[in-house]
Write a protein that holds these residues in place. Structure first.
Motif, PDB file in Angstrom:
ATOM      1  N   LEU A 191       9.410 -79.377  33.942  1.00  0.00           N
ATOM      2  CA  LEU A 191       9.528 -80.706  33.327  1.00  0.00           C
ATOM      3  C   LEU A 191      10.956 -80.975  32.859  1.00  0.00           C
ATOM      4  CD1 LEU A 191       6.209 -80.900  31.280  1.00  0.00           C
ATOM      5  CD2 LEU A 191       6.804 -82.163  33.360  1.00  0.00           C
ATOM      6  N   CYS A 192      11.609 -79.961  32.303  1.00  0.00           N
ATOM      7  CA  CYS A 192      13.000 -80.121  31.868  1.00  0.00           C
ATOM      8  C   CYS A 192      13.921 -80.449  33.039  1.00  0.00           C
ATOM      9  CB  CYS A 192      13.494 -78.847  31.184  1.00  0.00           C
ATOM     10  SG  CYS A 192      12.855 -78.579  29.533  1.00  0.00           S
ATOM     11  N   LEU A 193      13.649 -79.847  34.185  1.00  0.00           N
ATOM     12  CA  LEU A 193      14.506 -80.071  35.341  1.00  0.00           C
ATOM     13  C   LEU A 193      14.173 -81.367  36.081  1.00  0.00           C
ATOM     14  CD1 LEU A 193      14.731 -76.431  36.693  1.00  0.00           C
ATOM     15  CD2 LEU A 193      16.440 -77.684  35.368  1.00  0.00           C
TER      16      LEU A 193
ATOM     17  N   ARG B  67       6.814 -71.933  32.403  1.00  0.00           N
ATOM     18  CA  ARG B  67       7.318 -72.386  33.704  1.00  0.00           C
ATOM     19  C   ARG B  67       7.060 -73.874  33.923  1.00  0.00           C
ATOM     20  NH1 ARG B  67       6.541 -67.427  37.929  1.00  0.00           N
ATOM     21  NH2 ARG B  67       7.764 -65.938  36.727  1.00  0.00           N
ATOM     22  N   VAL B  68       5.960 -74.371  33.412  1.00  0.00           N
ATOM     23  CA  VAL B  68       5.695 -75.817  33.495  1.00  0.00           C
ATOM     24  C   VAL B  68       6.727 -76.572  32.663  1.00  0.00           C
ATOM     25  CG1 VAL B  68       4.038 -77.630  32.912  1.00  0.00           C
ATOM     26  CG2 VAL B  68       3.253 -75.523  34.005  1.00  0.00           C
TER      27      VAL B  68
ATOM     28  N   ALA C 143      16.178 -75.159  30.007  1.00  0.00           N
ATOM     29  CA  ALA C 143      15.418 -74.559  31.110  1.00  0.00           C
ATOM     30  C   ALA C 143      15.974 -73.185  31.461  1.00  0.00           C
ATOM     31  CB  ALA C 143      15.452 -75.478  32.329  1.00  0.00           C
ATOM     32  N   TYR C 144      17.277 -73.047  31.469  1.00  0.00           N
ATOM     33  CA  TYR C 144      17.898 -71.756  31.782  1.00  0.00           C
ATOM     34  C   TYR C 144      17.548 -70.699  30.736  1.00  0.00           C
ATOM     35  CZ  TYR C 144      21.481 -68.255  32.667  1.00  0.00           C
ATOM     36  OH  TYR C 144      22.143 -67.079  32.916  1.00  0.00           O
TER      37      TYR C 144
ATOM     38  N   ASP D  72      11.665 -65.781  29.944  1.00  0.00           N
ATOM     39  CA  ASP D  72      10.491 -65.486  30.767  1.00  0.00           C
ATOM     40  C   ASP D  72      10.730 -64.254  31.633  1.00  0.00           C
ATOM     41  OD1 ASP D  72       7.830 -66.246  31.803  1.00  0.00           O
ATOM     42  OD2 ASP D  72       8.929 -66.638  33.670  1.00  0.00           O
ATOM     43  N   GLN D  73      11.905 -64.160  32.217  1.00  0.00           N
ATOM     44  CA  GLN D  73      12.213 -63.018  33.076  1.00  0.00           C
ATOM     45  C   GLN D  73      12.290 -61.720  32.274  1.00  0.00           C
ATOM     46  OE1 GLN D  73      12.271 -63.059  36.516  1.00  0.00           O
ATOM     47  NE2 GLN D  73      11.394 -65.026  35.981  1.00  0.00           N
TER      48      GLN D  73
END
Length: 87
Positions: free
Chosen positions: A21-23, A16-17, A67-68, A74-75
């Protein structure tokens, strides 16, 4: 009102970090105008000011896609840890 649904605090993980950072990277790069407010070095006759911003369009697209994909992974991992139960 039943108290059966409890709100859990957000979990901060390395994935998530990385997503954050990517966004955030494109915003930081574009807001720091002093780093690219110049005309040299020119690329095929295009001043640095312009080609740097156009390069960030491509970089931002790649970072958003990354990021997507990380978010999806992750989900899926969180769902499988809960035993396959979707909320």
């Amino acid at each position: 009102m039943p108290e059966s649904s409890e709100v859990k605090p957000a979990v901060v993980t390395p994935v998530r970090v990385t997503i954050a950072l990517c966004l955030c990277a494109p915003f930081v790069a574009m807001m720091w105008v002093g780093s690219y407010a110049k005309s040299d070095p020119a690329f095929i006759g295009i001043p640095f000011f312009y080609w740097y911003q156009m390069l960030w369009v491509i970089i931002a697209t790649a970072l958003t896609m990354l990021a997507y994909k990380l978010w999806q992974r992750d989900q899926r991992a969180r769902t499988s840890q809960k035993g396959g139960a979707a909320e």
